[in-house]
Design a protein around this motif. Structure first.
Motif, PDB file in Angstrom:
ATOM      1  N   LYS A 195     -21.993   0.412  -4.203  1.00 36.03           N
ATOM      2  CA  LYS A 195     -21.524   1.716  -4.035  1.00 36.03           C
ATOM      3  C   LYS A 195     -20.440   2.060  -2.909  1.00 36.03           C
ATOM      4  N   TRP A 196     -20.579   1.256  -1.911  1.00 35.51           N
ATOM      5  CA  TRP A 196     -19.480   1.376  -0.870  1.00 35.51           C
ATOM      6  C   TRP A 196     -18.142   0.833  -1.245  1.00 35.51           C
ATOM      7  N   LEU A 197     -18.196  -0.283  -2.190  1.00 36.23           N
ATOM      8  CA  LEU A 197     -17.071  -0.950  -2.521  1.00 36.23           C
ATOM      9  C   LEU A 197     -16.070   0.018  -3.362  1.00 36.23           C
ATOM     10  N   LYS A 198     -16.977   0.609  -4.163  1.00 34.77           N
ATOM     11  CA  LYS A 198     -16.340   1.597  -5.507  1.00 34.77           C
ATOM     12  C   LYS A 198     -15.804   2.920  -4.637  1.00 34.77           C
ATOM     13  N   GLU A 199     -16.695   3.635  -3.716  1.00 31.25           N
ATOM     14  CA  GLU A 199     -16.215   4.423  -2.884  1.00 31.25           C
ATOM     15  C   GLU A 199     -14.841   4.061  -2.060  1.00 31.25           C
ATOM     16  N   LYS A 200     -14.624   2.830  -1.727  1.00 27.61           N
ATOM     17  CA  LYS A 200     -13.470   2.664  -1.078  1.00 27.61           C
ATOM     18  C   LYS A 200     -12.312   2.186  -2.000  1.00 27.61           C
ATOM     19  N   GLY A 201     -12.612   2.357  -3.339  1.00 18.84           N
ATOM     20  CA  GLY A 201     -11.444   2.030  -4.393  1.00 18.84           C
ATOM     21  C   GLY A 201     -11.365   0.744  -5.009  1.00 18.84           C
ATOM     22  N   TYR A 202     -12.490   0.046  -4.526  1.00 15.77           N
ATOM     23  CA  TYR A 202     -12.444  -1.587  -4.959  1.00 15.77           C
ATOM     24  C   TYR A 202     -12.862  -1.409  -6.319  1.00 15.77           C
ATOM     25  N   SER A 203     -12.238  -2.299  -7.311  1.00 13.33           N
ATOM     26  CA  SER A 203     -12.826  -2.643  -8.920  1.00 13.33           C
ATOM     27  C   SER A 203     -12.441  -3.924  -9.219  1.00 13.33           C
ATOM     28  N   GLU A 204     -12.632  -4.221 -10.427  1.00 12.88           N
ATOM     29  CA  GLU A 204     -12.487  -5.634 -11.005  1.00 12.88           C
ATOM     30  C   GLU A 204     -11.071  -5.981 -10.993  1.00 12.88           C
ATOM     31  N   SER A 205     -10.321  -4.793 -10.958  1.00 13.48           N
ATOM     32  CA  SER A 205      -8.755  -5.115 -11.089  1.00 13.48           C
ATOM     33  C   SER A 205      -8.191  -5.032  -9.699  1.00 13.48           C
ATOM     34  N   ASN A 206      -9.178  -4.552  -8.578  1.00 11.86           N
ATOM     35  CA  ASN A 206      -8.644  -4.345  -7.219  1.00 11.86           C
ATOM     36  C   ASN A 206      -9.699  -4.632  -6.543  1.00 11.86           C
ATOM     37  N   LYS A 207      -9.805  -5.972  -6.240  1.00 13.16           N
ATOM     38  CA  LYS A 207     -10.978  -6.550  -5.433  1.00 13.16           C
ATOM     39  C   LYS A 207     -10.714  -6.728  -4.094  1.00 13.16           C
ATOM     40  N   LEU A 208     -11.840  -6.479  -3.353  1.00 13.27           N
ATOM     41  CA  LEU A 208     -11.909  -6.653  -1.894  1.00 13.27           C
ATOM     42  C   LEU A 208     -11.634  -8.179  -1.688  1.00 13.27           C
ATOM     43  N   LYS A 209     -10.639  -8.441  -0.911  1.00 13.19           N
ATOM     44  CA  LYS A 209     -10.218  -9.858  -0.709  1.00 13.19           C
ATOM     45  C   LYS A 209     -10.811 -10.288   0.864  1.00 13.19           C
ATOM     46  N   VAL A 210     -11.834 -11.279   0.685  1.00 10.27           N
ATOM     47  CA  VAL A 210     -12.184 -11.575   2.215  1.00 10.27           C
ATOM     48  C   VAL A 210     -11.920 -13.277   2.231  1.00 10.27           C
ATOM     49  N   ASP A 211     -12.083 -13.631   3.539  1.00 11.67           N
ATOM     50  CA  ASP A 211     -11.910 -15.248   3.621  1.00 11.67           C
ATOM     51  C   ASP A 211     -13.350 -15.654   3.546  1.00 11.67           C
ATOM     52  N   TYR A 212     -14.126 -15.030   4.141  1.00 13.43           N
ATOM     53  CA  TYR A 212     -15.659 -15.654   4.188  1.00 13.43           C
ATOM     54  C   TYR A 212     -16.571 -14.443   4.022  1.00 13.43           C
ATOM     55  N   MET A 213     -17.552 -14.827   3.265  1.00 14.73           N
ATOM     56  CA  MET A 213     -18.676 -13.779   2.937  1.00 14.73           C
ATOM     57  C   MET A 213     -20.229 -14.422   3.141  1.00 14.73           C
ATOM     58  N   SER A 214     -20.817 -13.765   4.089  1.00 13.18           N
ATOM     59  CA  SER A 214     -22.255 -14.501   4.157  1.00 13.18           C
ATOM     60  C   SER A 214     -23.083 -13.968   3.018  1.00 13.18           C
ATOM     61  N   MET A 215     -23.998 -15.150   2.470  1.00 12.50           N
ATOM     62  CA  MET A 215     -24.771 -14.868   1.251  1.00 12.50           C
ATOM     63  C   MET A 215     -25.707 -13.862   1.778  1.00 12.50           C
ATOM     64  N   PRO A 216     -25.977 -12.560   1.140  1.00 19.37           N
ATOM     65  CA  PRO A 216     -26.970 -11.655   1.713  1.00 19.37           C
ATOM     66  C   PRO A 216     -28.292 -12.297   1.585  1.00 19.37           C
ATOM     67  N   HIS A 217     -29.272 -11.902   2.504  1.00 15.58           N
ATOM     68  CA  HIS A 217     -30.699 -12.200   2.494  1.00 15.58           C
ATOM     69  C   HIS A 217     -31.062 -13.915   2.513  1.00 15.58           C
ATOM     70  N   HIS A 218     -29.881 -14.527   3.136  1.00 14.91           N
ATOM     71  CA  HIS A 218     -30.247 -15.982   3.001  1.00 14.91           C
ATOM     72  C   HIS A 218     -30.052 -16.726   1.754  1.00 14.91           C
ATOM     73  N   GLY A 219     -29.338 -16.028   0.696  1.00 11.87           N
ATOM     74  CA  GLY A 219     -29.162 -16.523  -0.508  1.00 11.87           C
ATOM     75  C   GLY A 219     -30.304 -16.139  -1.463  1.00 11.87           C
ATOM     76  N   SER A 220     -30.884 -15.219  -1.197  1.00 14.06           N
ATOM     77  CA  SER A 220     -32.042 -14.484  -2.191  1.00 14.06           C
ATOM     78  C   SER A 220     -31.316 -14.167  -3.530  1.00 14.06           C
TER      79      SER A 220
END
Length: 333
Positions: A220-245
């Motif tokens: 929901k947050w990503l889409k509200e910020k205008g991100y999509s499959e054709s305009n992805k949020l580009k990050v260098d690192y991402m922590s896997m949420p909930h320890h990889g659940s």
């Protein structure tokens, strides 16, 4: 990423635009892991004559809040901590919660922070303006105000919420191809939906830190910020949420993000069987990265056997492991 069993404790140290070193600590692991992990890190900050510019308590699960209580008890009056982000718990401290969620600890921390003047009268939600900390920009991606309000109103639901994860069988013996066929089920993770998640930007580096966040809130947050499959949020690192659940990452969320480096805080030797291979399988089978790199804050046979040699070759996977003698895993840029 400090080695706090199946918990979270992340320490970020950076050179600010004021040419001083700054520190952000996110969560504190268990009370039992504090002495040999977080306390050592705080001593490093103190001995370097630095400060903890921001202390973030994402939520009151025992594997996140336990060490924070000890930290405040040991250092809260020393002027070492400048700012705290915490959505303080309310409710009846006499309620009996048998799972990981610790309402009593949440209330205890609230009282400590109030006594020391740390608790601000604001809600830490993704409606909050970004914080500029010596050139580092911190944006809250989770929770939304609706999720946080529901948590405040519905504490009684939490005593059994974690049981679904505790009953999950190990899935490391299944192939990537088999696991991606599983139907995703986020379930009713109301409490995890209230976890504080952050996007940190410094110079040209972006890090997405998702604590125990759930996909629906992040999407929901990503889409509200205008991100999509054709305009992805580009990050260098991402922590896997909930320890990889496997319940905290799905294909839709992955489709909105571009990243190659994934951080996993879990020892693989816990009753929740975290990290789940299914969550990692969704990463390696997606278009999020052509060379997925997984960074574990532990090193053991369980973690090293998640992927087969053939899978590592087929999906161009790289894995890196922590060193307990060096207080977990350190990544330097």
């Amino acid at each position: 990423m400090l080695p706090v069993l199946n918990g979270d404790c992340i320490s970020i140290n950076f050179l600010g635009n004021d040419q001083n070193r700054h520190n952000i600590i996110i969560d504190g692991g268990f009370q039992g892991t504090y002495q040999n992990t977080l306390k050592q890190e705080v001593q490093r900050v103190k001995e370097g004559e630095e400060l903890i510019d921001l202390l973030v308590v994402t939520h009151t699960d025992q594997d996140h809040i336990g060490g924070i209580i000890k930290l405040i008890q040991d250092y809260g009056e020393e002027g070492l901590i400048k700012k705290v982000w915490y959505n303080s718990s309310s409710g009846d401290p006499n309620l009996d919660f048998s799972g990981m969620i610790s309402i009593k600890d949440g209330i205890k921390l609230r009282e400590l922070l109030l006594e020391l003047g740390f608790l601000e009268d604001i809600q830490i939600t993704n409606e909050l303006d970004s914080l500029d900390l010596a050139g580092a920009k911190l944006s809250v991606v989770s929770p939304g105000s609706k999720e946080l309000d529901r948590v405040i109103d519905e504490f009684e639901k939490f005593s059994s919420e974690e049981s679904m994860i505790s009953l999950t069988e190990p899935d490391h013996g299944f192939s990537v191809e088999r696991l991606i066929e599983n139907e995703f089920n986020e379930g009713d993770q109301l409490y995890n939906a209230s976890s504080i998640g952050l996007l940190m930007s410094l110079c040209d580096i972006k890090v997405l830190l998702l604590s125990d966040c759930v996909p629906s809130v992040i999407i929901k947050w990503l889409k509200e910020k205008g991100y999509s499959e054709s305009n992805k949020l580009k990050v260098d690192y991402m922590s896997m949420p909930h320890h990889g659940s496997k319940r905290n990452i799905n294909d839709e969320m992955i489709s909105l993000i571009e990243c190659e480096n994934f951080l996993i805080s879990a020892n693989g030797l816990n009753r929740y069987n975290l990290p789940h291979k299914e969550s990692l399988a969704r990463i390696v089978h997606s278009s999020i990265s052509s060379n997925p790199k997984f960074y574990f804050n532990y090193d053991n046979e369980v973690l090293r056997s998640i992927f087969t040699k053939q899978e590592i070759e087929d999906y161009n996977i790289s894995c890196f492991y922590g060193d307990h003698s060096k207080n977990g895993l350190t990544i330097t840029n």
